[in-house]
Design a protein around this motif. Structure first.
Motif, PDB file in Angstrom:
ATOM      1  N   LEU A 301      91.387  22.804 108.388  1.00 22.09           N
ATOM      2  CA  LEU A 301      92.158  21.855 107.580  1.00 22.09           C
ATOM      3  C   LEU A 301      91.320  20.641 107.211  1.00 22.09           C
ATOM      4  CD1 LEU A 301      95.596  21.994 109.418  1.00 22.09           C
ATOM      5  CD2 LEU A 301      95.006  23.014 107.213  1.00 22.09           C
ATOM      6  N   GLU A 302      90.503  20.174 108.149  1.00 23.39           N
ATOM      7  CA  GLU A 302      89.639  19.023 107.856  1.00 23.39           C
ATOM      8  C   GLU A 302      88.631  19.369 106.780  1.00 23.39           C
ATOM      9  OE1 GLU A 302      87.954  18.044 111.583  1.00 23.39           O
ATOM     10  OE2 GLU A 302      89.789  17.130 112.407  1.00 23.39           O
ATOM     11  N   ILE A 303      88.036  20.573 106.865  1.00 19.48           N
ATOM     12  CA  ILE A 303      87.087  21.008 105.833  1.00 19.48           C
ATOM     13  C   ILE A 303      87.787  21.103 104.486  1.00 19.48           C
ATOM     14  CG2 ILE A 303      85.689  22.956 105.061  1.00 19.48           C
ATOM     15  CD1 ILE A 303      84.359  21.344 107.214  1.00 19.48           C
ATOM     16  N   THR A 304      89.006  21.625 104.487  1.00 22.81           N
ATOM     17  CA  THR A 304      89.757  21.748 103.234  1.00 22.81           C
ATOM     18  C   THR A 304      90.013  20.385 102.612  1.00 22.81           C
ATOM     19  OG1 THR A 304      90.836  23.755 104.073  1.00 22.81           O
ATOM     20  CG2 THR A 304      91.873  22.639 102.206  1.00 22.81           C
ATOM     21  N   VAL A 305      90.430  19.408 103.440  1.00 25.05           N
ATOM     22  CA  VAL A 305      90.672  18.053 102.935  1.00 25.05           C
ATOM     23  C   VAL A 305      89.394  17.459 102.368  1.00 25.05           C
ATOM     24  CG1 VAL A 305      91.284  15.707 103.611  1.00 25.05           C
ATOM     25  CG2 VAL A 305      92.634  17.642 104.444  1.00 25.05           C
ATOM     26  N   VAL A 306      88.278  17.637 103.063  1.00 30.21           N
ATOM     27  CA  VAL A 306      86.992  17.097 102.590  1.00 30.21           C
ATOM     28  C   VAL A 306      86.617  17.722 101.261  1.00 30.21           C
ATOM     29  CG1 VAL A 306      84.527  17.010 103.063  1.00 30.21           C
ATOM     30  CG2 VAL A 306      86.156  16.476 104.875  1.00 30.21           C
ATOM     31  N   LEU A 307      86.805  19.042 101.117  1.00 33.01           N
ATOM     32  CA  LEU A 307      86.484  19.710  99.862  1.00 33.01           C
ATOM     33  C   LEU A 307      87.344  19.189  98.711  1.00 33.01           C
ATOM     34  CD1 LEU A 307      85.994  23.419 101.030  1.00 33.01           C
ATOM     35  CD2 LEU A 307      84.235  21.828 100.233  1.00 33.01           C
ATOM     36  N   ILE A 308      88.636  18.983  99.000  1.00 30.99           N
ATOM     37  CA  ILE A 308      89.511  18.442  97.948  1.00 30.99           C
ATOM     38  C   ILE A 308      89.045  17.059  97.519  1.00 30.99           C
ATOM     39  CG2 ILE A 308      91.859  17.633  97.497  1.00 30.99           C
ATOM     40  CD1 ILE A 308      92.853  19.913  99.278  1.00 30.99           C
ATOM     41  N   LEU A 309      88.677  16.213  98.484  1.00 32.15           N
ATOM     42  CA  LEU A 309      88.185  14.875  98.152  1.00 32.15           C
ATOM     43  C   LEU A 309      86.894  14.948  97.346  1.00 32.15           C
ATOM     44  CD1 LEU A 309      88.848  12.965 101.510  1.00 32.15           C
ATOM     45  CD2 LEU A 309      90.051  12.696  99.340  1.00 32.15           C
ATOM     46  N   LEU A 310      85.991  15.854  97.726  1.00 36.70           N
ATOM     47  CA  LEU A 310      84.740  15.987  96.986  1.00 36.70           C
ATOM     48  C   LEU A 310      84.992  16.427  95.553  1.00 36.70           C
ATOM     49  CD1 LEU A 310      82.418  17.652  99.663  1.00 36.70           C
ATOM     50  CD2 LEU A 310      82.313  15.306  98.794  1.00 36.70           C
ATOM     51  N   ILE A 311      85.943  17.349  95.382  1.00 35.04           N
ATOM     52  CA  ILE A 311      86.253  17.801  94.020  1.00 35.04           C
ATOM     53  C   ILE A 311      86.845  16.662  93.200  1.00 35.04           C
ATOM     54  CG2 ILE A 311      87.756  19.342  92.703  1.00 35.04           C
ATOM     55  CD1 ILE A 311      87.439  21.388  94.966  1.00 35.04           C
ATOM     56  N   GLU A 312      87.745  15.884  93.807  1.00 36.93           N
ATOM     57  CA  GLU A 312      88.325  14.745  93.102  1.00 36.93           C
ATOM     58  C   GLU A 312      87.248  13.716  92.726  1.00 36.93           C
ATOM     59  OE1 GLU A 312      91.375  13.252  95.616  1.00 36.93           O
ATOM     60  OE2 GLU A 312      92.891  14.675  94.893  1.00 36.93           O
ATOM     61  N   LEU A 313      86.346  13.469  93.673  1.00 35.87           N
ATOM     62  CA  LEU A 313      85.256  12.510  93.371  1.00 35.87           C
ATOM     63  C   LEU A 313      84.352  13.038  92.281  1.00 35.87           C
ATOM     64  CD1 LEU A 313      84.328  11.370  97.000  1.00 35.87           C
ATOM     65  CD2 LEU A 313      85.443  10.011  95.221  1.00 35.87           C
ATOM     66  N   TYR A 314      84.114  14.318  92.267  1.00 36.76           N
ATOM     67  CA  TYR A 314      83.260  14.904  91.233  1.00 36.76           C
ATOM     68  C   TYR A 314      83.848  14.665  89.849  1.00 36.76           C
ATOM     69  CZ  TYR A 314      81.175  18.521  88.329  1.00 36.76           C
ATOM     70  OH  TYR A 314      80.572  19.194  87.294  1.00 36.76           O
ATOM     71  N   TYR A 315      85.143  14.986  89.695  1.00 34.24           N
ATOM     72  CA  TYR A 315      85.770  14.788  88.397  1.00 34.24           C
ATOM     73  C   TYR A 315      85.946  13.299  88.070  1.00 34.24           C
ATOM     74  CZ  TYR A 315      86.735  19.733  87.777  1.00 34.24           C
ATOM     75  OH  TYR A 315      86.605  21.080  87.592  1.00 34.24           O
ATOM     76  N   LEU A 316      86.101  12.468  89.093  1.00 31.86           N
ATOM     77  CA  LEU A 316      86.237  11.034  88.853  1.00 31.86           C
ATOM     78  C   LEU A 316      84.961  10.449  88.262  1.00 31.86           C
ATOM     79  CD1 LEU A 316      87.891   8.406  89.171  1.00 31.86           C
ATOM     80  CD2 LEU A 316      86.906   8.214  91.478  1.00 31.86           C
ATOM     81  N   PHE A 317      83.821  10.807  88.875  1.00 29.87           N
ATOM     82  CA  PHE A 317      82.561  10.257  88.365  1.00 29.87           C
ATOM     83  C   PHE A 317      82.150  10.879  87.034  1.00 29.87           C
ATOM     84  CE2 PHE A 317      82.012   9.086  92.874  1.00 29.87           C
ATOM     85  CZ  PHE A 317      81.714   7.744  92.696  1.00 29.87           C
ATOM     86  N   ARG A 318      82.668  12.020  86.723  1.00 29.46           N
ATOM     87  CA  ARG A 318      82.391  12.607  85.401  1.00 29.46           C
ATOM     88  C   ARG A 318      83.324  12.045  84.348  1.00 29.46           C
ATOM     89  NH1 ARG A 318      81.725  18.884  84.920  1.00 29.46           N
ATOM     90  NH2 ARG A 318      81.407  18.098  82.809  1.00 29.46           N
ATOM     91  N   GLY A 319      84.335  11.293  84.811  1.00 24.37           N
ATOM     92  CA  GLY A 319      85.248  10.675  83.859  1.00 24.37           C
ATOM     93  C   GLY A 319      86.279  11.606  83.303  1.00 24.37           C
ATOM     94  N   LYS A 320      86.477  12.686  83.972  1.00 25.07           N
ATOM     95  CA  LYS A 320      87.474  13.640  83.514  1.00 25.07           C
ATOM     96  C   LYS A 320      88.582  13.749  84.551  1.00 25.07           C
ATOM     97  CE  LYS A 320      84.198  16.479  80.930  1.00 25.07           C
ATOM     98  NZ  LYS A 320      83.667  17.847  80.783  1.00 25.07           N
ATOM     99  N   PRO A 321      89.811  13.552  84.091  1.00 24.04           N
ATOM    100  CA  PRO A 321      90.917  13.679  85.044  1.00 24.04           C
ATOM    101  C   PRO A 321      91.081  15.156  85.448  1.00 24.04           C
ATOM    102  CG  PRO A 321      91.774  13.452  82.843  1.00 24.04           C
ATOM    103  CD  PRO A 321      90.305  13.233  82.713  1.00 24.04           C
ATOM    104  N   MET A 322      91.569  15.332  86.621  1.00 24.72           N
ATOM    105  CA  MET A 322      91.802  16.697  87.087  1.00 24.72           C
ATOM    106  C   MET A 322      93.049  17.243  86.413  1.00 24.72           C
ATOM    107  SD  MET A 322      90.891  16.523  91.152  1.00 24.72           S
ATOM    108  CE  MET A 322      91.347  18.233  91.266  1.00 24.72           C
TER     109      MET A 322
END
Length: 322
Positions: A301-322
């Motif tokens: 579950l912790e790995i899953t949460v970290v992956l979700i955060l990384l994906i959100e950060l990736y799209y955030l810095f690219r300027g594209k909303p999820m």
């Protein structure tokens, strides 16, 4: 006369009793039989042979029956034939059976009808030989050891209990309680022997599984094993309760004392203690396996949460909303 057995002892669920075909020995002796079905998974076969003779004859008969005749191998085909007729009444029958032989030598009448104390005094060595199944005269110390396990209610009755045989000097009605309780003690011994073997196999499998790789994903396999282990523990607890509560002592402390002596001599408390220790070990293993699985699940579950955060950060810095 002591009251009949039902006044002292009753079964929670009485066994089903049927007559059994007679057993004919090579010596020409014909033994009448009956079979009993207990609801906790034990079948009891009782063979009886009327006897008349002197003490030397009884000693010889006891030795021959205890050591020279394999009653278990003769009874097993008869039991299998009966059980094949009632398969619908059995739940998860086992292919391999455990068995226990026990011999009861009941003297209902003796010359002169002496009191029990006189019988023990005058024929203690022969009684010890009968209980041990030994043709040779035992030492005084061994004889005293055998006769130490005796119990009496009236002056004209005595029961001497050994690990594989018992000697009863009592009337037919008076001996009924002792015979019933000796049979019940041996059925309990079979139950706990079975639980001991079952738990040993389960613990061996659990230890083998724990000795394998203990990586994060390997721990997920522990969930199924822990569930199977817990199911087995529940089955053992239920069957143990059935065996322990199968018989009730309504008003007689003598019957309870006789049962405790019989159970101690055949080894019921020893096997019960073994089973209790293995149940405790199995419970500890179950808790450990569940903890290991919970740790793996928490890590996932912790790995899953970290992956979700990384994906959100990736799209955030690219300027594209999820």
């Amino acid at each position: 006369m002591k009251p009949a057995t039902p006044a002292y002892v009753r079964y929670e669920r009485p066994p089903v009793v049927e007559p059994l075909e007679a057993l004919l020995l090579d010596s020409g002796e014909r033994l009448e039989g009956e079979i009993k079905y207990y609801d906790y998974g034990v079948v009891s076969v009782v063979f009886q042979l009327p006897f008349s003779g002197d003490w030397d004859n009884l000693v010889h008969l006891a030795s021959r029956w205890v050591w020279d005749i394999d009653f278990a191998s003769r009874a097993e085909p008869l039991v299998k034939a009966r059980l094949n007729q009632c398969t619908d009444a059995m739940i998860r029958p086992y292919s391999r059976w455990l068995s226990e032989d026990y011999f009861i030598f009941h003297v209902s009448e003796a010359s002169g009808n002496p009191p029990a104390a006189d019988v023990i005094r005058d024929h203690g060595f022969e009684i010890a030989q009968v209980v041990r199944g030994d043709r040779l005269r035992l030492s005084a110390g061994e004889c005293n050891e055998v006769l130490h396990s005796q119990i009496s209610y009236y002056a004209n009755d005595v029961t001497v209990i050994g690990w594989n045989a018992a000697f009863l000097y009592d009337s037919r009605a008076g001996a009924e309680t002792a015979i019933q309780l000796l049979e019940y003690a041996n059925s309990q011994l079979l139950e706990f022997r079975h639980y001991d073997e079952l738990l040993t196999e389960i613990l061996d499998r659990a230890y083998a599984l724990l000795e394998q790789k203990t990586g994060v994903f390997a721990r997920w396999r522990l969930a199924k094993s822990a569930r199977n282990l817990h199911t087995t523990l529940l089955d053992v607890a239920e069957l143990t309760e059935h065996a322990d509560n199968a018989i009730k002592f309504l008003s007689d402390m003598f019957a309870a004392r006789l049962y405790r002596l019989a159970a101690a001599k055949v080894g019921v408390p020893d096997y019960k203690e073994l089973v209790s220790r293995k149940v405790k070990t199995a419970e500890d293993l179950y808790n450990y396996m569940v903890d290991q699985f919970n740790q793996s699940r928490a890590f996932f579950l912790e790995i899953t949460v970290v992956l979700i955060l990384l994906i959100e950060l990736y799209y955030l810095f690219r300027g594209k909303p999820m």
